[in-house]
Design a protein around this motif. Sequence first.
Motif, PDB file in Angstrom:
ATOM      1  N   SER A  30       0.826  -1.202   0.000  1.00  0.00           N
ATOM      2  CA  SER A  30       0.000   0.000   0.000  1.00  0.00           C
ATOM      3  C   SER A  30       0.860   1.252   0.000  1.00  0.00           C
ATOM      4  CB  SER A  30      -0.927   0.005   1.212  1.00  0.00           C
ATOM      5  OG  SER A  30      -0.170  -0.077   2.401  1.00  0.00           O
ATOM      6  N   SER A  31       2.029   1.188   0.590  1.00  0.00           N
ATOM      7  CA  SER A  31       3.006   2.267   0.473  1.00  0.00           C
ATOM      8  C   SER A  31       4.359   1.609   0.211  1.00  0.00           C
ATOM      9  CB  SER A  31       3.053   3.120   1.749  1.00  0.00           C
ATOM     10  OG  SER A  31       3.498   2.360   2.843  1.00  0.00           O
ATOM     11  N   TYR A  32       5.170   2.227  -0.561  1.00  0.00           N
ATOM     12  CA  TYR A  32       6.397   1.567  -0.988  1.00  0.00           C
ATOM     13  C   TYR A  32       7.439   2.590  -1.403  1.00  0.00           C
ATOM     14  CZ  TYR A  32       3.707   2.351  -5.235  1.00  0.00           C
ATOM     15  OH  TYR A  32       2.936   2.918  -6.210  1.00  0.00           O
ATOM     16  N   VAL A  33       8.623   2.105  -1.525  1.00  0.00           N
ATOM     17  CA  VAL A  33       9.760   2.903  -1.956  1.00  0.00           C
ATOM     18  C   VAL A  33      10.185   2.409  -3.327  1.00  0.00           C
ATOM     19  CG1 VAL A  33      12.156   3.525  -1.454  1.00  0.00           C
ATOM     20  CG2 VAL A  33      10.507   3.245   0.412  1.00  0.00           C
ATOM     21  N   MET A  34      10.509   3.328  -4.189  1.00  0.00           N
ATOM     22  CA  MET A  34      11.054   2.963  -5.496  1.00  0.00           C
ATOM     23  C   MET A  34      12.438   3.576  -5.643  1.00  0.00           C
ATOM     24  SD  MET A  34       7.734   3.179  -8.011  1.00  0.00           S
ATOM     25  CE  MET A  34       8.536   2.290  -9.354  1.00  0.00           C
ATOM     26  N   GLY A  35      13.276   2.901  -6.382  1.00  0.00           N
ATOM     27  CA  GLY A  35      14.625   3.401  -6.515  1.00  0.00           C
ATOM     28  C   GLY A  35      15.318   2.878  -7.755  1.00  0.00           C
ATOM     29  N   TRP A  36      16.547   3.309  -7.902  1.00  0.00           N
ATOM     30  CA  TRP A  36      17.381   2.907  -9.035  1.00  0.00           C
ATOM     31  C   TRP A  36      18.717   2.365  -8.532  1.00  0.00           C
ATOM     32  CZ3 TRP A  36      15.584   2.936 -13.959  1.00  0.00           C
ATOM     33  CH2 TRP A  36      14.431   3.675 -14.228  1.00  0.00           C
ATOM     34  N   PHE A  37      19.156   1.311  -9.156  1.00  0.00           N
ATOM     35  CA  PHE A  37      20.481   0.742  -8.946  1.00  0.00           C
ATOM     36  C   PHE A  37      21.159   0.684 -10.310  1.00  0.00           C
ATOM     37  CE2 PHE A  37      20.340  -1.140  -4.590  1.00  0.00           C
ATOM     38  CZ  PHE A  37      19.028  -0.833  -4.291  1.00  0.00           C
ATOM     39  N   ARG A  38      22.467   0.482 -10.306  1.00  0.00           N
ATOM     40  CA  ARG A  38      23.167   0.300 -11.569  1.00  0.00           C
ATOM     41  C   ARG A  38      24.272  -0.722 -11.417  1.00  0.00           C
ATOM     42  NH1 ARG A  38      26.138   6.266 -12.097  1.00  0.00           N
ATOM     43  NH2 ARG A  38      27.699   5.979 -10.443  1.00  0.00           N
ATOM     44  N   GLN A  39      24.579  -1.366 -12.533  1.00  0.00           N
ATOM     45  CA  GLN A  39      25.620  -2.395 -12.532  1.00  0.00           C
ATOM     46  C   GLN A  39      26.471  -2.248 -13.781  1.00  0.00           C
ATOM     47  OE1 GLN A  39      24.173  -6.427 -12.154  1.00  0.00           O
ATOM     48  NE2 GLN A  39      26.131  -7.116 -11.344  1.00  0.00           N
ATOM     49  N   ALA A  40      27.739  -1.929 -13.562  1.00  0.00           N
ATOM     50  CA  ALA A  40      28.701  -1.845 -14.649  1.00  0.00           C
ATOM     51  C   ALA A  40      29.303  -3.226 -14.884  1.00  0.00           C
ATOM     52  CB  ALA A  40      29.784  -0.835 -14.314  1.00  0.00           C
ATOM     53  N   VAL A  92      24.183  -0.796 -16.674  1.00  0.00           N
ATOM     54  CA  VAL A  92      22.770  -1.153 -16.809  1.00  0.00           C
ATOM     55  C   VAL A  92      22.071  -0.607 -15.565  1.00  0.00           C
ATOM     56  CG1 VAL A  92      21.073  -2.993 -16.999  1.00  0.00           C
ATOM     57  CG2 VAL A  92      23.276  -3.205 -18.172  1.00  0.00           C
ATOM     58  N   TYR A  93      21.024   0.151 -15.784  1.00  0.00           N
ATOM     59  CA  TYR A  93      20.266   0.760 -14.681  1.00  0.00           C
ATOM     60  C   TYR A  93      19.001  -0.047 -14.430  1.00  0.00           C
ATOM     61  CZ  TYR A  93      23.346   4.780 -14.509  1.00  0.00           C
ATOM     62  OH  TYR A  93      24.442   5.589 -14.343  1.00  0.00           O
ATOM     63  N   TYR A  94      18.801  -0.397 -13.157  1.00  0.00           N
ATOM     64  CA  TYR A  94      17.671  -1.228 -12.763  1.00  0.00           C
ATOM     65  C   TYR A  94      16.741  -0.446 -11.845  1.00  0.00           C
ATOM     66  CZ  TYR A  94      20.430  -5.211 -14.390  1.00  0.00           C
ATOM     67  OH  TYR A  94      21.165  -6.096 -15.137  1.00  0.00           O
ATOM     68  N   CYS A  95      15.466  -0.529 -12.112  1.00  0.00           N
ATOM     69  CA  CYS A  95      14.451   0.005 -11.224  1.00  0.00           C
ATOM     70  C   CYS A  95      14.137  -1.038 -10.158  1.00  0.00           C
ATOM     71  CB  CYS A  95      13.207   0.334 -12.040  1.00  0.00           C
ATOM     72  SG  CYS A  95      11.804   0.968 -11.102  1.00  0.00           S
ATOM     73  N   ALA A  96      13.849  -0.592  -8.947  1.00  0.00           N
ATOM     74  CA  ALA A  96      13.540  -1.507  -7.849  1.00  0.00           C
ATOM     75  C   ALA A  96      12.405  -0.957  -7.009  1.00  0.00           C
ATOM     76  CB  ALA A  96      14.776  -1.732  -6.981  1.00  0.00           C
ATOM     77  N   LEU A  97      11.674  -1.867  -6.378  1.00  0.00           N
ATOM     78  CA  LEU A  97      10.556  -1.494  -5.505  1.00  0.00           C
ATOM     79  C   LEU A  97      10.631  -2.339  -4.252  1.00  0.00           C
ATOM     80  CD1 LEU A  97       6.883  -0.886  -6.541  1.00  0.00           C
ATOM     81  CD2 LEU A  97       7.399  -2.387  -4.621  1.00  0.00           C
ATOM     82  N   SER A  98      10.407  -1.717  -3.109  1.00  0.00           N
ATOM     83  CA  SER A  98      10.402  -2.441  -1.849  1.00  0.00           C
ATOM     84  C   SER A  98       9.502  -1.728  -0.855  1.00  0.00           C
ATOM     85  CB  SER A  98      11.824  -2.551  -1.295  1.00  0.00           C
ATOM     86  OG  SER A  98      11.878  -3.447  -0.215  1.00  0.00           O
ATOM     87  N   GLN A  99       9.333  -2.348   0.312  1.00  0.00           N
ATOM     88  CA  GLN A  99       8.382  -1.815   1.266  1.00  0.00           C
ATOM     89  C   GLN A  99       8.944  -0.636   2.050  1.00  0.00           C
ATOM     90  OE1 GLN A  99       6.683  -4.840   3.715  1.00  0.00           O
ATOM     91  NE2 GLN A  99       4.938  -3.591   4.313  1.00  0.00           N
ATOM     92  N   SER A 100      10.274  -0.549   2.172  1.00  0.00           N
ATOM     93  CA  SER A 100      10.882   0.543   2.915  1.00  0.00           C
ATOM     94  C   SER A 100      12.241   0.863   2.320  1.00  0.00           C
ATOM     95  CB  SER A 100      11.049   0.162   4.389  1.00  0.00           C
ATOM     96  OG  SER A 100      12.035  -0.836   4.527  1.00  0.00           O
ATOM     97  N   TYR A 101      12.778   2.043   2.707  1.00  0.00           N
ATOM     98  CA  TYR A 101      14.093   2.409   2.209  1.00  0.00           C
ATOM     99  C   TYR A 101      15.148   1.434   2.711  1.00  0.00           C
ATOM    100  CZ  TYR A 101      18.489   4.922   1.799  1.00  0.00           C
ATOM    101  OH  TYR A 101      19.793   5.258   1.525  1.00  0.00           O
ATOM    102  N   ASN A 102      15.067   1.081   3.981  1.00  0.00           N
ATOM    103  CA  ASN A 102      16.072   0.163   4.539  1.00  0.00           C
ATOM    104  C   ASN A 102      16.061  -1.186   3.822  1.00  0.00           C
ATOM    105  OD1 ASN A 102      17.170   1.898   6.409  1.00  0.00           O
ATOM    106  ND2 ASN A 102      15.765   1.294   8.040  1.00  0.00           N
ATOM    107  N   SER A 103      14.872  -1.707   3.551  1.00  0.00           N
ATOM    108  CA  SER A 103      14.826  -2.992   2.858  1.00  0.00           C
ATOM    109  C   SER A 103      15.287  -2.840   1.414  1.00  0.00           C
ATOM    110  CB  SER A 103      13.428  -3.595   2.919  1.00  0.00           C
ATOM    111  OG  SER A 103      12.492  -2.763   2.270  1.00  0.00           O
TER     112      SER A 103
END
Length: 123
Positions: A30-40, A92-103
């Motif tokens: 119901s609430s979540y954090v989205m972010g970006w990671f990258r891998q060279a 390569v840039y990856y989008c990610a979703l999780s329940q909290s920033y820490n997770s």
Amino acid sequence: QVQLVESGGGLVQAGGSLRLSCVASGRYFSSYVMGWFRQAPGKERDFVAAITWSESTYYADSVKGRFTISRGNAKNTVYLLMNSLKPGDTAVYYCALSQSYNSLVTTTASNYWGQGTQVTVSS
């Protein structure tokens, strides 16, 4: 199931800009954090930026002042505006979703991931 679809990668010269987009669909928190990671090539996947449900933002030191993360009005879309790009940003840039920033940044195995989009910065 959660699906994340990234777009916006490509080839750009050093000093240029790109904007990545990621759209989430399916059933998620119901609430979540989205972010970006990258891998060279040959390196681990590293955190780049994140935005919480309340719009708090976090950045890796290497991109502070150059990258901006934001959310769309519907909150299931996240953008990464990348300015002043350097060859070292190639990955390569990856989008990610999780329940909290820490997770999102510590228990990465529990993240939902997109398929990745290639960003190449030429010198």
